[in-house]
Each structure stands twice: as structure tokens, then as C-alpha cells.
Design a protein around this motif. Structure first.
Motif, short mmCIF file in Angstrom:
data_model
loop_
_atom_site.label_atom_id
_atom_site.label_comp_id
_atom_site.label_asym_id
_atom_site.label_seq_id
_atom_site.Cartn_x
_atom_site.Cartn_y
_atom_site.Cartn_z
N ALA A 1 0.84 -1.26 0.14
CA ALA A 1 -0.17 0.52 -0.70
C ALA A 1 0.69 1.40 -0.18
CB ALA A 1 -1.18 -0.02 1.16
N LYS A 2 2.37 1.45 -0.02
CA LYS A 2 3.20 2.23 -0.59
C LYS A 2 2.33 3.31 -1.27
CE LYS A 2 6.71 0.88 -3.31
NZ LYS A 2 6.33 -0.16 -3.62
N ASP A 3 1.87 3.14 -2.28
CA ASP A 3 1.94 4.21 -2.62
C ASP A 3 -0.14 4.48 -3.22
OD1 ASP A 3 4.22 4.48 -4.45
OD2 ASP A 3 3.85 2.61 -5.75
N CYS A 4 -0.57 4.29 -1.53
CA CYS A 4 -1.60 4.01 -1.28
C CYS A 4 -1.74 4.98 -0.26
CB CYS A 4 -2.60 3.34 -1.65
SG CYS A 4 -4.67 3.08 -1.42
N SER A 5 -2.03 6.44 -0.30
CA SER A 5 -3.05 6.83 1.36
C SER A 5 -4.49 6.32 1.45
CB SER A 5 -2.61 8.65 0.55
OG SER A 5 -1.67 8.81 0.32
N ILE A 6 -4.11 5.99 2.62
CA ILE A 6 -5.51 4.93 3.49
C ILE A 6 -5.86 6.04 4.59
CG2 ILE A 6 -6.36 2.99 5.07
CD1 ILE A 6 -4.05 1.79 3.41
N ILE A 7 -7.20 6.69 4.49
CA ILE A 7 -7.94 7.18 5.79
C ILE A 7 -8.45 6.16 5.86
CG2 ILE A 7 -9.24 8.86 5.86
CD1 ILE A 7 -8.18 9.99 3.06
N ALA A 8 -8.32 6.19 7.68
CA ALA A 8 -9.30 5.02 8.12
C ALA A 8 -10.56 5.90 8.36
CB ALA A 8 -8.84 4.97 9.00
N THR A 9 -11.72 5.07 8.59
CA THR A 9 -13.23 6.01 9.55
C THR A 9 -13.94 5.28 10.00
OG1 THR A 9 -14.38 4.10 7.64
CG2 THR A 9 -13.60 6.68 6.84
N SER A 10 -14.06 5.71 11.48
CA SER A 10 -14.87 4.34 12.35
C SER A 10 -15.57 5.72 13.43
CB SER A 10 -13.79 4.06 12.94
OG SER A 10 -14.29 3.14 14.09
N ALA A 11 -16.49 5.13 13.62
CA ALA A 11 -17.32 5.82 15.34
C ALA A 11 -16.23 5.15 16.44
CB ALA A 11 -18.19 5.57 14.82
N ASP A 12 -15.45 4.41 16.15
CA ASP A 12 -14.46 3.72 17.66
C ASP A 12 -13.82 4.63 17.77
OD1 ASP A 12 -13.19 2.69 19.73
OD2 ASP A 12 -12.65 0.97 18.61
N ILE A 13 -13.65 5.79 18.72
CA ILE A 13 -12.96 6.83 18.65
C ILE A 13 -11.69 7.04 19.93
CG2 ILE A 13 -14.43 8.97 17.18
CD1 ILE A 13 -14.83 10.29 19.92
N GLN A 14 -11.59 5.96 20.21
CA GLN A 14 -10.76 5.82 21.08
C GLN A 14 -9.13 5.39 20.96
OE1 GLN A 14 -12.04 1.77 22.93
NE2 GLN A 14 -14.02 1.75 22.99
N ASP A 15 -8.67 6.14 21.61
CA ASP A 15 -7.01 5.96 21.25
C ASP A 15 -6.16 5.05 20.66
OD1 ASP A 15 -6.96 8.70 21.33
OD2 ASP A 15 -5.75 9.13 23.37
N GLU A 16 -6.60 3.33 21.26
CA GLU A 16 -6.07 2.69 21.53
C GLU A 16 -6.20 2.34 19.68
OE1 GLU A 16 -6.77 -1.95 22.28
OE2 GLU A 16 -6.72 -0.79 23.61
N ALA A 17 -8.17 1.92 19.09
CA ALA A 17 -7.85 2.41 18.00
C ALA A 17 -7.25 2.67 16.50
CB ALA A 17 -9.11 1.72 17.54
N GLN A 18 -7.37 4.05 17.24
CA GLN A 18 -6.46 5.47 16.40
C GLN A 18 -4.91 4.90 16.37
OE1 GLN A 18 -7.88 9.09 16.74
NE2 GLN A 18 -9.83 8.68 17.40
N ASN A 19 -4.34 4.78 17.85
CA ASN A 19 -3.02 3.90 17.39
C ASN A 19 -2.13 2.93 16.25
OD1 ASN A 19 -2.07 6.80 18.86
ND2 ASN A 19 -2.57 5.53 20.32
N ARG A 20 -3.53 2.49 16.80
CA ARG A 20 -3.47 0.28 16.43
C ARG A 20 -3.28 1.08 14.78
NH1 ARG A 20 -7.39 -4.23 16.74
NH2 ARG A 20 -6.25 -5.86 15.28
#
Length: 122
Positions: A73-92
Motif C-alpha cells: 500500500a506504499k503508493d496508496c494513502s489510506i484514510i481510516a473511518t470509524s465511530a470508534d474514537i478510542q486512542d487505542e484503535a486510532q494508534n493501532r
């Protein structure tokens, strides 16, 4: 410039919303995936510049997608979307290589800022 985009979400409504919120100043070639397994299959057969990836889906979730496509995926920018706003999920998700995180429900400003941040780096 045409931007090849993959939108991955188990909700048809949210996929359509994302499509409608994409900034109009770019031309898009958009594919959709209903789950992580479909996303992995589509990703392996196309060169995407941008991916919107729901982190929590049934069967194969967004984290598994990130682990599977990894270095490819190095040439693809990935934007995560989620209702889970916990720091743990975002950091992961950031550890797996996303470039941005947008919390649901999102709006035009969220999507526009994330897309412009990626595409203006070109």
C-alpha cells in the motif's frame, strides 16, 4: 488528474455519503467494497491512490485489511473511518500505516481536508 479511489465500508449509505462528499475539484475513478475481503481482492487488482477504510466491519475488518496489504500500500494513502474514537484503535491504525483518521459521522469538511492533504502533496 484522475484519482483512483477505493471506498470500503459495510454500509451502502456511508459509501454513498463518502462519494457525495468528495471534493469536486478532482476527477475520481471510484470502486467500492462491502467488506475487508472484497477490499483486499480489489486492492490486489488495481492501483489505488486513495482508500477510505472502515475499521470495524463483519468478517474481515479494516485492521486485517491493513495487515494484509501492508507494504503493497506504499503508493496508496489510506484514510481510516470509524465511530470508534478510542486512542487505542486510532494508534493501532496509524501503526498499520494509515495517513489520516476521520471519525464517523463525518462531514464535507472532514473529507475535504483529508483528501486535499493527500492530493496536494503530489
Amino acid at each position: 488528474m484522475t484519482v483512483k479511489v477505493l471506498i470500503v465500508d459495510d454500509s451502502n449509505m456511508l459509501r454513498n455519503l463518502l462519494i457525495n462528499l468528495l471534493p469536486e475539484e478532482y476527477d475520481y475513478d471510484i470502486d467500492e467494497a462491502r467488506d475487508g475481503a472484497e477490499a483486499i481482492q480489489k486492492f490486489s487488482n488495481a492501483d489505488y491512490k486513495l482508500m477510505f477504510l472502515d475499521l470495524h466491519m463483519p468478517n474481515v475488518d479494516g485492521f486485517e485489511v491493513l495487515k494484509t496489504i501492508g507494504k503493497d500500500a506504499k503508493d496508496c494513502s489510506i484514510i481510516a473511518t470509524s465511530a470508534d474514537i478510542q486512542d487505542e484503535a486510532q494508534n493501532r491504525a496509524f501503526e498499520y500505516g494509515i495517513c489520516s483518521f476521520i471519525k464517523k459521522p463525518f462531514d464535507y469538511k472532514d473529507i475535504s481536508n483529508a483528501v486535499n492533504a493527500v492530493l496536494q502533496q503530489e
